[in-house]
Write a protein that holds these residues in place. Structure first.
Motif, mmCIF file in Angstrom:
data_model
loop_
_atom_site.group_PDB
_atom_site.id
_atom_site.type_symbol
_atom_site.label_atom_id
_atom_site.label_comp_id
_atom_site.label_asym_id
_atom_site.label_seq_id
_atom_site.Cartn_x
_atom_site.Cartn_y
_atom_site.Cartn_z
ATOM 1 N N THR A 169 0.825 -1.205 0.000
ATOM 2 C CA THR A 169 0.000 0.000 0.000
ATOM 3 C C THR A 169 0.855 1.249 0.000
ATOM 4 N N VAL A 170 1.899 1.247 0.816
ATOM 5 C CA VAL A 170 2.798 2.401 0.879
ATOM 6 C C VAL A 170 3.471 2.633 -0.462
ATOM 7 N N ALA A 171 3.898 1.540 -1.098
ATOM 8 C CA ALA A 171 4.545 1.663 -2.408
ATOM 9 C C ALA A 171 3.584 2.214 -3.443
ATOM 10 N N HIS A 172 2.315 1.750 -3.379
ATOM 11 C CA HIS A 172 1.314 2.221 -4.336
ATOM 12 C C HIS A 172 1.085 3.723 -4.180
ATOM 13 N N ARG A 173 1.001 4.163 -2.900
ATOM 14 C CA ARG A 173 0.795 5.592 -2.659
ATOM 15 C C ARG A 173 1.982 6.408 -3.146
ATOM 16 N N GLY A 174 3.162 5.845 -2.994
ATOM 17 C CA GLY A 174 4.354 6.543 -3.454
ATOM 18 C C GLY A 174 4.379 6.683 -4.964
ATOM 19 N N LEU A 175 3.950 5.626 -5.663
ATOM 20 C CA LEU A 175 3.930 5.687 -7.122
ATOM 21 C C LEU A 175 2.910 6.699 -7.630
ATOM 22 N N GLN A 176 1.799 6.855 -6.891
ATOM 23 C CA GLN A 176 0.770 7.793 -7.319
ATOM 24 C C GLN A 176 1.307 9.212 -7.443
ATOM 25 N N ARG A 177 2.287 9.547 -6.581
ATOM 26 C CA ARG A 177 2.834 10.906 -6.619
ATOM 27 C C ARG A 177 3.576 11.198 -7.907
ATOM 28 N N PHE A 178 4.065 10.147 -8.585
ATOM 29 C CA PHE A 178 4.869 10.320 -9.792
ATOM 30 C C PHE A 178 4.069 10.124 -11.069
ATOM 31 N N ARG A 179 2.794 9.822 -10.939
ATOM 32 C CA ARG A 179 1.975 9.677 -12.133
ATOM 33 C C ARG A 179 1.732 11.036 -12.763
ATOM 34 N N ALA A 180 1.763 11.058 -14.094
ATOM 35 C CA ALA A 180 1.477 12.315 -14.797
ATOM 36 C C ALA A 180 0.005 12.660 -14.617
ATOM 37 N N PRO A 181 -0.311 13.943 -14.477
ATOM 38 C CA PRO A 181 -1.719 14.324 -14.357
ATOM 39 C C PRO A 181 -2.494 13.947 -15.610
ATOM 40 N N ALA A 182 -3.750 13.661 -15.427
ATOM 41 C CA ALA A 182 -4.588 13.279 -16.562
ATOM 42 C C ALA A 182 -4.673 14.439 -17.546
ATOM 43 N N PRO A 183 -4.545 14.173 -18.847
ATOM 44 C CA PRO A 183 -4.640 15.262 -19.838
ATOM 45 C C PRO A 183 -6.038 15.861 -19.830
ATOM 46 N N PRO A 184 -6.159 17.138 -20.131
ATOM 47 C CA PRO A 184 -7.495 17.748 -20.175
ATOM 48 C C PRO A 184 -8.305 17.140 -21.309
ATOM 49 N N PRO A 185 -9.619 17.128 -21.183
ATOM 50 C CA PRO A 185 -10.451 16.591 -22.268
ATOM 51 C C PRO A 185 -10.275 17.438 -23.523
ATOM 52 N N PRO A 186 -10.364 16.831 -24.693
ATOM 53 C CA PRO A 186 -10.176 17.594 -25.934
ATOM 54 C C PRO A 186 -11.290 18.609 -26.129
ATOM 55 N N GLU A 187 -10.953 19.719 -26.785
ATOM 56 C CA GLU A 187 -11.985 20.696 -27.126
ATOM 57 C C GLU A 187 -12.881 20.119 -28.212
ATOM 58 N N ARG A 188 -14.156 20.452 -28.135
ATOM 59 C CA ARG A 188 -15.120 19.950 -29.109
ATOM 60 C C ARG A 188 -15.972 21.100 -29.645
ATOM 61 N N CYS A 189 -16.438 20.921 -30.861
ATOM 62 C CA CYS A 189 -17.375 21.880 -31.443
ATOM 63 C C CYS A 189 -18.615 21.926 -30.556
ATOM 64 N N GLU A 190 -19.032 23.118 -30.188
ATOM 65 C CA GLU A 190 -20.160 23.250 -29.268
ATOM 66 C C GLU A 190 -21.506 23.079 -29.953
ATOM 67 N N LEU A 191 -21.477 22.838 -31.264
ATOM 68 C CA LEU A 191 -22.733 22.580 -31.971
ATOM 69 C C LEU A 191 -22.896 21.103 -32.314
ATOM 70 N N CYS A 192 -21.855 20.498 -32.896
ATOM 71 C CA CYS A 192 -22.001 19.108 -33.348
ATOM 72 C C CYS A 192 -21.185 18.117 -32.527
ATOM 73 N N GLY A 193 -20.301 18.593 -31.658
ATOM 74 C CA GLY A 193 -19.529 17.704 -30.792
ATOM 75 C C GLY A 193 -18.253 17.158 -31.397
ATOM 76 N N THR A 194 -17.924 17.528 -32.642
ATOM 77 C CA THR A 194 -16.697 17.058 -33.273
ATOM 78 C C THR A 194 -15.476 17.542 -32.499
ATOM 79 N N GLU A 195 -14.492 16.650 -32.331
ATOM 80 C CA GLU A 195 -13.264 17.055 -31.642
ATOM 81 C C GLU A 195 -12.504 18.085 -32.482
ATOM 82 N N LEU A 196 -12.023 19.130 -31.822
ATOM 83 C CA LEU A 196 -11.308 20.207 -32.501
ATOM 84 C C LEU A 196 -9.812 19.999 -32.348
ATOM 85 N N VAL A 197 -9.114 20.076 -33.458
ATOM 86 C CA VAL A 197 -7.669 19.896 -33.459
ATOM 87 C C VAL A 197 -7.016 21.187 -33.925
ATOM 88 N N GLY A 198 -6.102 21.729 -33.127
ATOM 89 C CA GLY A 198 -5.404 22.951 -33.518
ATOM 90 C C GLY A 198 -6.304 24.170 -33.422
#
Length: 214
Positions: free
Chosen positions: A6-35
């Protein structure tokens, strides 16, 4: 009681990269926006909406979707021959050196705003006082309601005047709100402001005949 695992698991959690933010999407049709993407003005809620290219093209047509959404154009115009001077600027009674005007179609009038630590602040000055200033630039007559802004900046030696997409004007407001420090904004905000107007100047062109509404 914690086990070594358990201690090892908690220690590893500190080094995990934060979850990436959700992708931006078109607010009309929901298509993922790139760039980089386009924006629409929601004229009912007075807000900007992110849009994919197909939706942006759709709402370029006058009256599409009942007129609630209008695509923000991408033209950026300059007027180096404007007749704005310090006396005209002083009549604005705006406490900072930047302001922008847009025509609110629902109210059928111009609105003057300026960046501040609280975001976009609307001038309470009687709009009739602005007319002399607006008459000093041909760009004021080219403004498309709701989707474009007349952007002005006063420096020590001149006043810059541009017609820009309204999302650019609000981008400036957001940037200033994020960086503002102290009474006058601070060095970082002033540097960002200079860089912003340098980019606008690089994009801007003189009006052409097709820019003028029939």
């Amino acid at each position: 009681m914690s086990t070594p695992q358990t201690v090892a698991h908690r220690g590893l959690q500190r080094f995990r990269a934060p979850a990436p933010p959700p992708p931006e999407r078109c607010e009309l049709c929901g298509t993922e926006l790139v760039g980089r993407h386009r924006h629409l003005v929601d004229t009912t809620n007075r807000a900007l909406a992110c849009a994919c290219i197909p939706c942006a093209l759709l709402f370029q047509r006058p009256g599409a979707g009942g007129g609630q959404f209008r695509t923000v154009p991408d033209r950026c115009l300059t007027d180096p021959a404007h007749r704005l001077d310090d006396a005209a600027w002083d009549r604005l009674q705006i406490p900072v050196g930047v302001a922008f005007f847009l025509r609110n179609a629902a109210l059928d009038r111009l609105v003057a705003l300026y960046p501040s630590p609280a975001g976009a602040t609307e001038s309470e000055l009687d709009p009739a006082r602005w007319q002399t200033l607006l008459d000093a630039s041909d760009l004021a007559g080219l403004l498309e309601p709701d989707v474009e802004a007349l952007l002005l900046r006063r420096t020590e030696d001149r006043i810059e005047c541009y017609l820009v997409p309204v999302d650019i004007a609000y981008e400036l407001v957001g940037r200033m709100r994020l960086l503002w420090r102290g009474f006058d904004g601070g060095a970082e905000a002033r540097e960002a402001l200079t860089e912003f107007f340098r980019d606008v100047a690089g994009r801007a062109r003189a009006p052409r005949e097709e820019d003028r509404r029939p």
